[in-house]
Motif scaffolding. Structure first.
Motif, PDB file in Angstrom:
ATOM      1  N   PHE A  67      42.084  45.180  35.706  1.00 23.91           N
ATOM      2  CA  PHE A  67      41.073  44.139  35.877  1.00 23.91           C
ATOM      3  C   PHE A  67      39.853  44.725  36.565  1.00 23.91           C
ATOM      4  CE2 PHE A  67      44.960  41.801  35.320  1.00 23.91           C
ATOM      5  CZ  PHE A  67      44.568  40.731  34.531  1.00 23.91           C
ATOM      6  N   GLU A  68      38.702  44.309  36.109  1.00 19.83           N
ATOM      7  CA  GLU A  68      37.442  44.777  36.679  1.00 19.83           C
ATOM      8  C   GLU A  68      36.671  43.572  37.187  1.00 19.83           C
ATOM      9  OE1 GLU A  68      36.045  46.743  33.199  1.00 19.83           O
ATOM     10  OE2 GLU A  68      37.108  48.590  33.673  1.00 19.83           O
ATOM     11  N   LEU A  69      37.134  43.061  38.304  1.00 20.55           N
ATOM     12  CA  LEU A  69      36.537  41.885  38.917  1.00 20.55           C
ATOM     13  C   LEU A  69      36.364  42.125  40.409  1.00 20.55           C
ATOM     14  CD1 LEU A  69      38.896  39.238  37.281  1.00 20.55           C
ATOM     15  CD2 LEU A  69      36.441  39.447  36.819  1.00 20.55           C
ATOM     16  N   PRO A  70      35.272  41.670  40.988  1.00 23.97           N
ATOM     17  CA  PRO A  70      35.169  41.741  42.445  1.00 23.97           C
ATOM     18  C   PRO A  70      36.123  40.705  43.055  1.00 23.97           C
ATOM     19  CG  PRO A  70      33.223  40.678  41.501  1.00 23.97           C
ATOM     20  CD  PRO A  70      34.075  41.132  40.348  1.00 23.97           C
ATOM     21  N   LEU A  71      36.885  41.146  44.033  1.00 27.50           N
ATOM     22  CA  LEU A  71      37.904  40.298  44.660  1.00 27.50           C
ATOM     23  C   LEU A  71      37.626  40.166  46.150  1.00 27.50           C
ATOM     24  CD1 LEU A  71      41.043  41.950  43.009  1.00 27.50           C
ATOM     25  CD2 LEU A  71      39.704  39.998  42.163  1.00 27.50           C
ATOM     26  N   ASN A  72      38.050  39.047  46.699  1.00 27.75           N
ATOM     27  CA  ASN A  72      37.911  38.842  48.139  1.00 27.75           C
ATOM     28  C   ASN A  72      38.979  37.860  48.590  1.00 27.75           C
ATOM     29  OD1 ASN A  72      36.956  38.826  50.781  1.00 27.75           O
ATOM     30  ND2 ASN A  72      35.440  37.251  50.350  1.00 27.75           N
ATOM     31  N   GLN A  73      39.867  38.328  49.451  1.00 30.95           N
ATOM     32  CA  GLN A  73      40.801  37.410  50.105  1.00 30.95           C
ATOM     33  C   GLN A  73      40.922  37.848  51.552  1.00 30.95           C
ATOM     34  OE1 GLN A  73      44.916  37.310  48.765  1.00 30.95           O
ATOM     35  NE2 GLN A  73      44.740  39.332  47.852  1.00 30.95           N
ATOM     36  N   GLU A  74      40.948  36.854  52.412  1.00 32.32           N
ATOM     37  CA  GLU A  74      41.005  37.139  53.834  1.00 32.32           C
ATOM     38  C   GLU A  74      42.416  37.515  54.242  1.00 32.32           C
ATOM     39  OE1 GLU A  74      39.160  34.246  56.338  1.00 32.32           O
ATOM     40  OE2 GLU A  74      37.501  33.971  54.930  1.00 32.32           O
ATOM     41  N   GLY A  75      42.502  38.487  55.120  1.00 28.32           N
ATOM     42  CA  GLY A  75      43.783  38.920  55.637  1.00 28.32           C
ATOM     43  C   GLY A  75      43.590  39.966  56.710  1.00 28.32           C
ATOM     44  N   THR A  76      44.687  40.317  57.365  1.00 24.37           N
ATOM     45  CA  THR A  76      44.646  41.344  58.408  1.00 24.37           C
ATOM     46  C   THR A  76      44.359  42.701  57.773  1.00 24.37           C
ATOM     47  OG1 THR A  76      46.993  41.873  58.217  1.00 24.37           O
ATOM     48  CG2 THR A  76      46.388  40.055  59.729  1.00 24.37           C
ATOM     49  N   ALA A 123      47.238  36.488  42.249  1.00 19.85           N
ATOM     50  CA  ALA A 123      48.350  36.900  41.380  1.00 19.85           C
ATOM     51  C   ALA A 123      47.823  37.565  40.112  1.00 19.85           C
ATOM     52  CB  ALA A 123      49.197  35.678  41.016  1.00 19.85           C
ATOM     53  N   ILE A 124      48.657  38.390  39.532  1.00 17.71           N
ATOM     54  CA  ILE A 124      48.420  39.130  38.290  1.00 17.71           C
ATOM     55  C   ILE A 124      47.350  40.195  38.484  1.00 17.71           C
ATOM     56  CG2 ILE A 124      47.826  39.046  35.828  1.00 17.71           C
ATOM     57  CD1 ILE A 124      48.857  36.115  35.863  1.00 17.71           C
ATOM     58  N   ILE A 125      46.160  39.804  38.939  1.00 14.26           N
ATOM     59  CA  ILE A 125      45.059  40.755  39.106  1.00 14.26           C
ATOM     60  C   ILE A 125      45.403  41.767  40.197  1.00 14.26           C
ATOM     61  CG2 ILE A 125      42.633  40.965  39.771  1.00 14.26           C
ATOM     62  CD1 ILE A 125      42.213  38.213  38.388  1.00 14.26           C
ATOM     63  N   ILE A 126      45.934  41.298  41.325  1.00 18.60           N
ATOM     64  CA  ILE A 126      46.534  42.185  42.326  1.00 18.60           C
ATOM     65  C   ILE A 126      48.032  42.092  42.030  1.00 18.60           C
ATOM     66  CG2 ILE A 126      46.972  42.619  44.760  1.00 18.60           C
ATOM     67  CD1 ILE A 126      44.237  41.442  45.377  1.00 18.60           C
ATOM     68  N   PRO A 127      48.592  43.114  41.387  1.00 19.02           N
ATOM     69  CA  PRO A 127      49.911  43.004  40.745  1.00 19.02           C
ATOM     70  C   PRO A 127      51.115  43.041  41.677  1.00 19.02           C
ATOM     71  CG  PRO A 127      49.054  45.204  40.465  1.00 19.02           C
ATOM     72  CD  PRO A 127      47.978  44.416  41.177  1.00 19.02           C
ATOM     73  N   CYS A 128      51.251  42.012  42.493  1.00 16.92           N
ATOM     74  CA  CYS A 128      52.392  41.927  43.407  1.00 16.92           C
ATOM     75  C   CYS A 128      53.709  41.800  42.637  1.00 16.92           C
ATOM     76  CB  CYS A 128      52.213  40.775  44.386  1.00 16.92           C
ATOM     77  SG  CYS A 128      51.811  39.198  43.631  1.00 16.92           S
ATOM     78  N   HIS A 129      53.645  41.397  41.379  1.00 16.05           N
ATOM     79  CA  HIS A 129      54.858  41.253  40.565  1.00 16.05           C
ATOM     80  C   HIS A 129      55.502  42.600  40.236  1.00 16.05           C
ATOM     81  CE1 HIS A 129      51.512  41.659  37.682  1.00 16.05           C
ATOM     82  NE2 HIS A 129      52.392  42.258  36.890  1.00 16.05           N
ATOM     83  N   ARG A 130      54.816  43.695  40.451  1.00 17.97           N
ATOM     84  CA  ARG A 130      55.333  45.026  40.112  1.00 17.97           C
ATOM     85  C   ARG A 130      56.232  45.616  41.191  1.00 17.97           C
ATOM     86  NH1 ARG A 130      49.539  47.072  37.791  1.00 17.97           N
ATOM     87  NH2 ARG A 130      49.503  45.651  35.991  1.00 17.97           N
TER      88      ARG A 130
END
Length: 166
Positions: A67-76, A123-130
């Motif tokens: 995926f070629e998308l700018p992402l932003n999620q807040e976290g430590t 989900a999916i874009i950051i592949p935690c399912h892997r």
């Protein structure tokens, strides 16, 4: 900054996609009871939403692996490190939580890594399912194990040139 929320009916169920004109902040698997209340869009979608949906469609059709998308999620800082490392797991491959924690630099952070993985909102874009269990078993997935299995099977088939219809 204006935000948006839209929905995409994917092969693994309804996805809620949120973000701004500059980034995607959420791709969430809707539960069955949530899916029945998802509103139909009546306003034009911003370009970022369209781009995210187009890339998800390409992924589900087997035409996109990255995926070629700018992402932003807040976290430590640690969560950010985990989410960045998730993006390095190749399409069509899986990794155990044990190996994943080694890649993070410390095999003892396995539980913390699993917790941070579970807090991924994209989900999916950051592949935690892997990420899977030590013996290859499917474990822990916010979207449900059936979806995790579907995503891994889909990626495996695409990576090995197997045509599928859904």
């Amino acid at each position: 900054m204006a935000t948006f929320t839209t929905y995409y009916h994917s092969p693994v169920g309804l996805l809620r996609i949120s973000g701004t004109d500059h980034y995607i902040s959420e791709v969430h698997f809707m539960k069955e009871e949530e899916a029945t209340v998802a509103p139909a869009g009546t306003t034009p979608l911003p370009p970022m939403a369209i781009q995210a949906i187009e890339q998800l469609i390409q992924y589900f059709h087997g035409n996109r692996r990255i995926f070629e998308l700018p992402l932003n999620q807040e976290g430590t800082d640690f969560q950010q490190k985990v989410w960045n490392e998730l993006a390095n797991i190749p399409f069509g491959k899986t990794i155990s939580y044990q190996e994943f924690s080694r890649r993070l630099g410390d095999p003892k952070v396995i539980r913390a890594a699993a917790s941070a993985n579970g807090k991924n909102h994209i989900a999916i874009i950051i592949p935690c399912h892997r990420v899977i269990g030590a013996k290859g078993e499917l474990v822990g997935f916010g979207g449900g194990l059936a979806r995790k299995k579907w995503l891994l099977t889909h990626e495996n088939k695409v990576a090995h040139g197997v045509q599928t219809l859904f």
